[in-house]
Design a protein around this motif. Structure first.
Motif, PDB file in Angstrom:
ATOM      1  N   ILE A  73       0.848  -1.239  -0.131  1.00 57.22           N
ATOM      2  CA  ILE A  73       0.243   0.125   0.000  1.00 57.22           C
ATOM      3  C   ILE A  73       0.628   1.277  -0.096  1.00 57.22           C
TER       4      ILE A  73
ATOM      5  N   ARG B 200       1.767  -6.228  -5.842  1.00 55.71           N
ATOM      6  CA  ARG B 200       0.190  -6.865  -5.635  1.00 55.71           C
ATOM      7  C   ARG B 200      -0.134  -8.119  -6.407  1.00 55.71           C
TER       8      ARG B 200
ATOM      9  N   PRO C 181     -16.515   2.029  -2.182  1.00 57.88           N
ATOM     10  CA  PRO C 181     -15.801   2.296  -0.765  1.00 57.88           C
ATOM     11  C   PRO C 181     -14.424   1.373  -0.824  1.00 57.88           C
TER      12      PRO C 181
ATOM     13  N   LEU D 134     -12.457   1.111  -3.426  1.00 53.97           N
ATOM     14  CA  LEU D 134     -11.813   1.798  -4.580  1.00 53.97           C
ATOM     15  C   LEU D 134     -11.722   0.852  -5.736  1.00 53.97           C
TER      16      LEU D 134
ATOM     17  N   PRO E 111      -5.625  -0.336 -10.120  1.00 57.11           N
ATOM     18  CA  PRO E 111      -4.841  -1.100  -9.649  1.00 57.11           C
ATOM     19  C   PRO E 111      -4.749  -0.864  -8.222  1.00 57.11           C
TER      20      PRO E 111
ATOM     21  N   GLY F 207      -8.593  -6.765   0.241  1.00 54.89           N
ATOM     22  CA  GLY F 207      -9.145  -7.435   1.087  1.00 54.89           C
ATOM     23  C   GLY F 207     -10.793  -7.464   0.998  1.00 54.89           C
TER      24      GLY F 207
ATOM     25  N   ALA G 248     -13.590  -8.637   3.815  1.00 51.05           N
ATOM     26  CA  ALA G 248     -13.944  -7.763   4.656  1.00 51.05           C
ATOM     27  C   ALA G 248     -15.513  -7.812   4.468  1.00 51.05           C
TER      28      ALA G 248
HETATM   29  C1  HEM Z   1     -14.594  -2.488   5.305  1.00 49.01           C
HETATM   30  C2  HEM Z   1     -13.546  -2.783   4.983  1.00 49.01           C
HETATM   31  C3  HEM Z   1     -12.706  -2.262   4.194  1.00 49.01           C
HETATM   32  C4  HEM Z   1     -12.588  -1.203   3.440  1.00 49.01           C
HETATM   33  C5  HEM Z   1     -13.754  -0.226   3.032  1.00 49.01           C
HETATM   34  C6  HEM Z   1     -11.447  -1.076   2.439  1.00 49.01           C
HETATM   35  C7  HEM Z   1     -11.115   0.025   1.833  1.00 49.01           C
HETATM   36  C8  HEM Z   1      -9.932   0.138   1.251  1.00 49.01           C
HETATM   37  C9  HEM Z   1      -9.389   1.298   0.361  1.00 49.01           C
HETATM   38  C10 HEM Z   1     -10.284   2.264  -0.165  1.00 49.01           C
HETATM   39  C11 HEM Z   1      -7.968   0.828  -0.061  1.00 49.01           C
HETATM   40  C12 HEM Z   1      -7.161   2.138  -0.926  1.00 49.01           C
HETATM   41  C13 HEM Z   1      -6.513   2.527  -0.060  1.00 49.01           C
HETATM   42  C14 HEM Z   1      -5.514   3.816  -0.500  1.00 49.01           C
HETATM   43  O1  HEM Z   1      -5.431   3.725  -1.739  1.00 49.01           O
HETATM   44  O2  HEM Z   1      -5.032   4.552   0.027  1.00 49.01           O
HETATM   45  C15 HEM Z   1      -7.656  -0.395   0.383  1.00 49.01           C
HETATM   46  C16 HEM Z   1      -6.327  -0.819   0.269  1.00 49.01           C
HETATM   47  C17 HEM Z   1      -6.004  -2.074   0.887  1.00 49.01           C
HETATM   48  N1  HEM Z   1      -6.931  -2.733   1.643  1.00 49.01           N
HETATM   49 FE1  HEM Z   1      -8.797  -2.595   2.376  1.00 49.01          FE
HETATM   50  N2  HEM Z   1     -10.614  -2.110   2.993  1.00 49.01           N
HETATM   51  C18 HEM Z   1     -11.315  -2.828   3.871  1.00 49.01           C
HETATM   52  C19 HEM Z   1     -10.773  -4.053   4.660  1.00 49.01           C
HETATM   53  C20 HEM Z   1      -9.750  -4.593   4.471  1.00 49.01           C
HETATM   54  C21 HEM Z   1      -9.250  -5.977   4.946  1.00 49.01           C
HETATM   55  C22 HEM Z   1     -10.012  -6.773   6.074  1.00 49.01           C
HETATM   56  C23 HEM Z   1      -8.070  -6.081   4.396  1.00 49.01           C
HETATM   57  C24 HEM Z   1      -7.351  -7.319   4.592  1.00 49.01           C
HETATM   58  C25 HEM Z   1      -7.223  -8.319   5.404  1.00 49.01           C
HETATM   59  C26 HEM Z   1      -7.622  -5.135   3.494  1.00 49.01           C
HETATM   60  C27 HEM Z   1      -6.370  -5.114   2.888  1.00 49.01           C
HETATM   61  C28 HEM Z   1      -6.300  -4.054   1.999  1.00 49.01           C
HETATM   62  C29 HEM Z   1      -4.807  -4.030   1.143  1.00 49.01           C
HETATM   63  C30 HEM Z   1      -3.808  -5.013   1.432  1.00 49.01           C
HETATM   64  C31 HEM Z   1      -4.922  -2.832   0.577  1.00 49.01           C
HETATM   65  C32 HEM Z   1      -3.679  -2.304  -0.354  1.00 49.01           C
HETATM   66  C33 HEM Z   1      -3.883  -2.592  -1.776  1.00 49.01           C
HETATM   67  C34 HEM Z   1      -2.763  -2.195  -2.612  1.00 49.01           C
HETATM   68  O3  HEM Z   1      -2.262  -1.245  -2.318  1.00 49.01           O
HETATM   69  O4  HEM Z   1      -2.838  -2.619  -3.876  1.00 49.01           O
HETATM   70  N3  HEM Z   1      -8.488  -4.123   3.601  1.00 49.01           N
HETATM   71  N4  HEM Z   1      -8.727  -0.727   1.072  1.00 49.01           N
END
Ligand code: HEM
Length: 533
Positions: free
Chosen positions: A127, A139, A455, A457, A460, A465, A469
């Motif tokens: 991230i 990724r 929500p 996004l 790429p 997750g 989630a």
């Molecule tokens: C309701 C729950 C969740 C929401 C709304 C959510 C939303 C998001 C969003 C908007 C991003 C982009 C962030 C950015 O660009 O700054 C993101 C990235 C990410 N999320 Fe979630 N997330 C949730 C739960 C989870 C869970 C449970 C996991 C893993 C166990 C997870 C793993 C990740 C990872 C690894 C990224 C980075 C992806 C990348 O950079 O390619 N997320 N999430």
């Protein structure tokens, strides 16, 4: 020539005060020159926005300190419209096309430099990797921990933890009344504990056990992670951000390590130990990460990269899920009609809590998923813009060209409250996601709002997750409402808006959060009563 030599001689004869005075003047005139450039000649000069923000980052910095940048951005959209210059070099957008242009797979952007400031180890995790090619490589490997198989395994841990959590929240009756309701529960804390335990288990095969009664040094961690993020966020939104990023590898990181609280060190030790122990004995996410290979180079993670990714999963997956759940408990406990419809759906679809697991039966709970979508809209995981920097060649956003170096983004809090898209955007109305002749909502209406607001996004850098989630949230809500009744504690309004809180926060029926890149939340305060099933 003679006047130059004369001036040089005068300069060399000056005393210390005069040098100081000259230095201040130079800085002052330099700043004025930059301000004039930013106001009149900057590529964003014609973008509407607060006047001071055209040449200064101070308003942005001030609202980051106050924790209300998301409200400030929403207010600015109310005043200036779809496109607002919130910093000299940054514009935020509200229009549907803008979000696709900025985050979609063809966007010529990368994550902004502010992401680099979060790095705590030399090698950035997925991230925090801002170079698009390097991010894509990481990724590809990370995706192998989020296959259908791993998500299925993960939901089994979710079920076990949720059942235990419901046992705990529904015990201990309130002894001051005789009405069978439990003691008051601050749902932000209880969500954090549940989600942390689940993540510990699915990421490392070791539960943190912080929802369990009794002392536990890890229990402070969810709050500490939030405090840590809250402390750094204003720096990243300040005029010192570039200096901060520059200074970190040059010694600042070392100094920051010295002031890191012992509890945080304990937590990293826990993660380090977990990474070392029994990696192959369980099909936890760490197992999938350990065995993942870059499909192009066939390289696995290095040991430190592996640890960084695992730590990131806990942070990325904890507060996001916990804040959406907090929003859900808030709204469902204050909306009798939605509460009745949802509990009816869950209690007629299932005959036992053990039946509630990922699969067709859960997927058939249309109103449950509508409630989750509505909670994700009302309480986004990150309320302010996810900043992206335009790359060489520029980018066309909502039909307008933006040059390289400009920072752009869309803020989920403001998008979710866009009245042009959602109409009664401040109302918790899950029905807006369900096509129905009775309500007059068509399939096109639903796909229009779903394609506007993402929500998790798109593109790429979208959420890796998402499937875990969504499954986790659905299971937690369905099991809880199957097993217990709940109510908002009478007279308790923690988390609610209030007339004294000012523009954008006055509505008592709206859940209020603070912005620190993540969503900082408190409450709601609920009570529970076991159902006789
Ligand atoms: C309701 C729950 C969740 C929401 C709304 C959510 C939303 C998001 C969003 C908007 C991003 C982009 C962030 C950015 O660009 O700054 C993101 C990235 C990410 N999320 Fe979630 N997330 C949730 C739960 C989870 C869970 C449970 C996991 C893993 C166990 C997870 C793993 C990740 C990872 C690894 C990224 C980075 C992806 C990348 O950079 O390619 N997320 N999430």
């Amino acid at each position: 020539m003679s006047s130059l030599i004369h001036n040089l001689a005068r300069f060399l004869e000056m005393n210390r005060d005069q040098y100081l005075w000259h230095a201040i003047s130079v800085v002052f005139y330099w700043y004025i020159a930059i301000a004039i450039h930013d106001i009149f000649f900057h590529p964003l000069a014609r973008c509407p926005g607060p006047w001071i923000s055209k040449f200064s980052q101070l308003p942005n910095f001030y609202h980051a300190i106050k924790g209300d940048r998301h409200i400030w951005i929403w207010q600015n959209h109310q005043i200036y419209g779809d496109k607002v210059r919130i910093q000299p070099n940054e514009v935020v957008f509200l229009a549907p096309q803008a979000s696709r242009d900025i985050y979609g797979s063809k966007a010529n952007v990368r994550r902004s430099k502010s992401y680099e400031a979060w790095k705590t180890v030399k090698e950035a995790n997925t991230i925090l990797t801002i170079d698009p090619a390097a991010h894509a490589r990481k990724r590809r490997i990370l995706n192998q921990a989020f296959t259908e198989k791993s998500v299925k395994h993960a939901t089994e841990f979710v079920s076990v933890h949720t059942e235990r959590w419901i046992d705990l929240i529904s015990q201990e009756k309130d002894i001051t009344t005789d009405d069978g309701w439990t003691r008051t529960r601050n749902m932000s804390d209880w969500n954090d504990w549940l989600v942390f335990d689940i993540l510990g288990d699915i990421c490392f095969g070791r539960s943190f056990d912080i929802k369990e009664p009794g002392p536990n040094p890890i229990r402070v961690m969810p709050r500490l992670v939030i405090k840590h993020v809250q402390m750094f966020y204003p720096i990243l939104q300040s005029p010192f951000m570039k200096f901060f990023v520059w200074a970190k590898p040059k010694g600042l990181d070392y100094l920051l390590k010295l002031v890191t609280p012992q509890e945080v060190k304990n937590y990293y030790k826990f993660i380090g130990d977990s990474c070392k122990s029994e990696q192959d004995s369980r099909l936890d996410m760490f197992h999938f990460l350990c065995n993942a290979r870059d499909p192009v180079t066939n390289e696995p993670y290095t040991e430190s990269a592996l640890r960084g990714e695992a730590a990131m999963l806990i942070v990325a997956g904890s507060d996001s899920t916990s804040s959406v759940l907090a929003g859900f408990w808030f709204y469902i406990s204050r909306n009798e009609r939605a509460y009745r419809r949802l509990t009816d759906e869950i209690r007629t679809t299932f005959t036992a809590s053990e039946e509630i697991k990922s699969g067709p039966k859960l997927a058939s709970c249309v109103y449950l998923y509508a409630c989750i979508d509505e909670s994700l809209r009302m309480v986004p995981a990150g309320p302010s813009e996810l900043a992206r920097e335009v790359l060489a060649g520029g980018a066309t956003i909502n039909g307008e060209h933006f040059p390289p170096g400009v920072v752009v983004g869309c803020a989920p809090w403001a998008m979710g409250r866009n009245e042009l898209i959602f109409g009664d955007s401040t109302k918790f109305r899950p029905e807006r996601y369900i096509p129905s002749e009775t309500t007059g909502i068509s399939v096109e209406d639903v796909s229009r709002i779903k394609s506007y607001y993402n929500p998790f996004l798109i593109g790429p850098g979208n959420c890796a997750g998402k499937n875990i989630a969504m499954a986790e949230i659905a299971i937690v809500i369905a099991k809880t409402l199957f097993r217990v009744d709940l109510r908002a504690v009478p007279g308790e309004d923690l988390g609610a808006g209030h007339p004294s809180m000012g523009w954008g926060r006055r509505d008592e029926n709206q859940y209020q959060v603070e912005d620190a890149y993540i969503t900082v939340h408190e409450g709601p305060m609920l009570q529970f009563k076991k159902r006789m099933v």
